[in-house]
Design a protein around this motif. Sequence first.
Motif, PDB file in Angstrom:
ATOM      1  N   THR A 113      -5.260   5.531   3.108  1.00 27.52           N
ATOM      2  CA  THR A 113      -4.575   4.154   3.493  1.00 27.52           C
ATOM      3  C   THR A 113      -5.839   3.075   3.690  1.00 27.52           C
ATOM      4  OG1 THR A 113      -2.650   4.978   4.575  1.00 27.52           O
ATOM      5  CG2 THR A 113      -3.215   2.753   5.224  1.00 27.52           C
ATOM      6  N   GLY A 114      -6.785   3.479   4.312  1.00 27.25           N
ATOM      7  CA  GLY A 114      -7.764   2.701   4.723  1.00 27.25           C
ATOM      8  C   GLY A 114      -8.721   2.052   3.366  1.00 27.25           C
ATOM      9  N   TYR A 115      -8.841   3.043   2.578  1.00 27.03           N
ATOM     10  CA  TYR A 115      -9.463   2.708   1.176  1.00 27.03           C
ATOM     11  C   TYR A 115      -8.690   1.456   0.676  1.00 27.03           C
ATOM     12  CZ  TYR A 115     -11.123   2.891  -3.405  1.00 27.03           C
ATOM     13  OH  TYR A 115     -11.549   2.726  -4.691  1.00 27.03           O
ATOM     14  N   LEU A 116      -7.426   1.645   0.451  1.00 24.65           N
ATOM     15  CA  LEU A 116      -6.619   0.718  -0.212  1.00 24.65           C
ATOM     16  C   LEU A 116      -6.523  -0.651   0.587  1.00 24.65           C
ATOM     17  CD1 LEU A 116      -3.551   2.898  -1.008  1.00 24.65           C
ATOM     18  CD2 LEU A 116      -5.343   2.061  -2.775  1.00 24.65           C
ATOM     19  N   PHE A 117      -6.695  -0.573   1.915  1.00 25.64           N
ATOM     20  CA  PHE A 117      -6.678  -1.810   2.502  1.00 25.64           C
ATOM     21  C   PHE A 117      -7.856  -2.413   2.414  1.00 25.64           C
ATOM     22  CE2 PHE A 117      -3.360  -0.601   5.564  1.00 25.64           C
ATOM     23  CZ  PHE A 117      -2.726  -1.952   5.671  1.00 25.64           C
ATOM     24  N   LEU A 118      -9.145  -1.664   2.017  1.00 23.86           N
ATOM     25  CA  LEU A 118     -10.540  -2.120   1.985  1.00 23.86           C
ATOM     26  C   LEU A 118     -10.293  -2.945   0.582  1.00 23.86           C
ATOM     27  CD1 LEU A 118     -13.653  -2.490   2.809  1.00 23.86           C
ATOM     28  CD2 LEU A 118     -13.904  -0.215   1.646  1.00 23.86           C
ATOM     29  N   VAL A 119      -9.975  -2.414  -0.527  1.00 21.54           N
ATOM     30  CA  VAL A 119     -10.089  -2.839  -1.849  1.00 21.54           C
ATOM     31  C   VAL A 119      -9.186  -4.326  -2.037  1.00 21.54           C
ATOM     32  CG1 VAL A 119      -9.230  -2.724  -4.315  1.00 21.54           C
ATOM     33  CG2 VAL A 119     -10.368  -0.725  -3.002  1.00 21.54           C
TER      34      VAL A 119
ATOM     35  N   ILE B 281       0.777  -1.201   0.030  1.00 21.05           N
ATOM     36  CA  ILE B 281      -0.056   0.121  -0.059  1.00 21.05           C
ATOM     37  C   ILE B 281       0.732   1.308   0.040  1.00 21.05           C
ATOM     38  CG2 ILE B 281      -1.539   1.395   1.336  1.00 21.05           C
ATOM     39  CD1 ILE B 281      -3.133  -1.291   1.871  1.00 21.05           C
ATOM     40  N   LYS B 282       1.968   1.313   0.703  1.00 16.77           N
ATOM     41  CA  LYS B 282       2.894   2.411   0.862  1.00 16.77           C
ATOM     42  C   LYS B 282       3.536   2.583  -0.584  1.00 16.77           C
ATOM     43  CE  LYS B 282       4.683   3.259   5.602  1.00 16.77           C
ATOM     44  NZ  LYS B 282       4.622   4.549   5.528  1.00 16.77           N
ATOM     45  N   VAL B 283       3.928   1.210  -1.520  1.00 19.50           N
ATOM     46  CA  VAL B 283       4.166   1.683  -2.768  1.00 19.50           C
ATOM     47  C   VAL B 283       3.198   2.352  -3.642  1.00 19.50           C
ATOM     48  CG1 VAL B 283       5.093   0.122  -4.751  1.00 19.50           C
ATOM     49  CG2 VAL B 283       5.666  -0.335  -2.386  1.00 19.50           C
ATOM     50  N   ILE B 284       2.016   1.555  -3.374  1.00 22.48           N
ATOM     51  CA  ILE B 284       0.849   2.237  -4.238  1.00 22.48           C
ATOM     52  C   ILE B 284       0.760   3.830  -4.251  1.00 22.48           C
ATOM     53  CG2 ILE B 284      -1.575   2.289  -4.585  1.00 22.48           C
ATOM     54  CD1 ILE B 284      -1.611  -0.903  -4.250  1.00 22.48           C
ATOM     55  N   ARG B 285       0.853   4.241  -2.670  1.00 25.51           N
ATOM     56  CA  ARG B 285       0.495   5.643  -2.359  1.00 25.51           C
ATOM     57  C   ARG B 285       1.655   6.309  -2.660  1.00 25.51           C
ATOM     58  NH1 ARG B 285      -0.347   7.900   1.952  1.00 25.51           N
ATOM     59  NH2 ARG B 285      -2.231   9.064   1.164  1.00 25.51           N
ATOM     60  N   LEU B 286       2.837   5.846  -2.958  1.00 25.68           N
ATOM     61  CA  LEU B 286       3.951   6.919  -3.858  1.00 25.68           C
ATOM     62  C   LEU B 286       3.473   6.997  -5.237  1.00 25.68           C
ATOM     63  CD1 LEU B 286       7.184   4.681  -3.110  1.00 25.68           C
ATOM     64  CD2 LEU B 286       6.436   6.799  -2.170  1.00 25.68           C
ATOM     65  N   LYS B 287       2.651   6.308  -5.896  1.00 27.19           N
ATOM     66  CA  LYS B 287       2.119   6.609  -7.126  1.00 27.19           C
ATOM     67  C   LYS B 287       0.830   7.343  -7.150  1.00 27.19           C
ATOM     68  CE  LYS B 287       5.386   4.511  -9.291  1.00 27.19           C
ATOM     69  NZ  LYS B 287       6.442   5.309 -10.136  1.00 27.19           N
ATOM     70  N   ILE B 288       0.066   7.100  -6.162  1.00 29.06           N
ATOM     71  CA  ILE B 288      -1.240   7.559  -6.132  1.00 29.06           C
ATOM     72  C   ILE B 288      -1.560   8.304  -4.508  1.00 29.06           C
ATOM     73  CG2 ILE B 288      -3.623   7.364  -6.528  1.00 29.06           C
ATOM     74  CD1 ILE B 288      -3.058   4.696  -7.918  1.00 29.06           C
ATOM     75  N   PRO B 289      -0.927   9.207  -4.286  1.00 28.91           N
ATOM     76  CA  PRO B 289      -0.945   9.668  -2.805  1.00 28.91           C
ATOM     77  C   PRO B 289      -2.337  10.399  -2.420  1.00 28.91           C
ATOM     78  CG  PRO B 289       0.054  11.486  -4.333  1.00 28.91           C
ATOM     79  CD  PRO B 289      -0.074  10.072  -5.187  1.00 28.91           C
ATOM     80  N   HIS B 290      -3.241  10.611  -3.376  1.00 30.49           N
ATOM     81  CA  HIS B 290      -4.358  11.057  -2.496  1.00 30.49           C
ATOM     82  C   HIS B 290      -5.437   9.850  -2.297  1.00 30.49           C
ATOM     83  CE1 HIS B 290      -5.579   9.813  -6.888  1.00 30.49           C
ATOM     84  NE2 HIS B 290      -6.791   9.857  -6.390  1.00 30.49           N
ATOM     85  N   LEU B 291      -5.067   8.654  -2.666  1.00 29.19           N
ATOM     86  CA  LEU B 291      -5.998   7.436  -2.048  1.00 29.19           C
ATOM     87  C   LEU B 291      -5.681   7.266  -0.440  1.00 29.19           C
ATOM     88  CD1 LEU B 291      -5.786   4.956  -4.933  1.00 29.19           C
ATOM     89  CD2 LEU B 291      -7.540   6.440  -4.324  1.00 29.19           C
TER      90      LEU B 291
END
Length: 301
Positions: free
Chosen positions: A164-170, A152-162
């Motif tokens: 953390t809780g939402y990414l965990f959910l998906v 998720i931290k790697v994903i947020r490097l690319k898409i910082p506006h998402l």
Amino acid sequence: MEEHAAARVKRLYQRKRSGAGIVRDYLVITVAALLYAVAISLFLDPNSLAPGGVTGISIILNRTVGLPTGTWILLLNIPILILGTWKFGVRFIVSTIYCTVTTSFFTNLLAAYGALTEDPLLAALVGGILIALALGWTFKAGATTGGMDIIIKVIRLKIPHLKTGYLFLVLDIIVVSLSALLFKNVDRALYAGLVVYITSHVLDLVLYGRDGAKLIYIISDHSEKIADRILDELDIGVTYIQGEGAYSGKEKRVILCVLRKQLSSKAEEIIREEDPKAFLIISSATEIYGEGYKSIFSEKL
């Protein structure tokens, strides 16, 4: 020359990460790892609830292949930790390795005690809250529990506006769906989905807090009186914005202020008392940085 206030704040924040701050962070990580292990070994795992992420996959593998859940957590994290080292560096990964190993150890250690409750609803509720607390404290201490945290931290490097809780959910919904197929038990999968839902919302609360507020624009012929009362009675800052009516051409000072939700009704009362004809725009502000709210220099988790 007097030192700029913002520079002082930034240096204080950076200093917080050294010395005694590091010791405190590792204490927090240890407690969080224990809390995470309690959620897994005493609530979720014995009730066959796979809440998603590497932990959920580990519970599934424990049922289908063998080996303790804590051992699977460690084994599955090895390639992910390599990815974390590549993306975030050795310093970041040291605390994460410590957290991952500690979590795995505590998970296997507590597994011998069995379930504290056999009610899947209670297990889902308590387990979800404990996981969210553990994740939130770990993130704030500058580490992760490994697994999906790093991904998720790697994903947020690319898409910082998402968030953390939402990414965990998906990502967790994918694992929960897989558990329904492998366990052939839709009820348990639904309870696991409840864990994911609870964890997602509580985690955002732990990380971001209840900093939702109201953003108010006030257009009035009595702007000074309104601003003075807001400053004096509510103790919040206001900003004047120069405005001009397009039709009348008359210049007006527009009041801009941000205030917590519980003060919104009091502000409206002040405006109504001073100028019942005032033009008022109220909208929600979900993230606020600055004095009285979050520090602008804090890392966005």
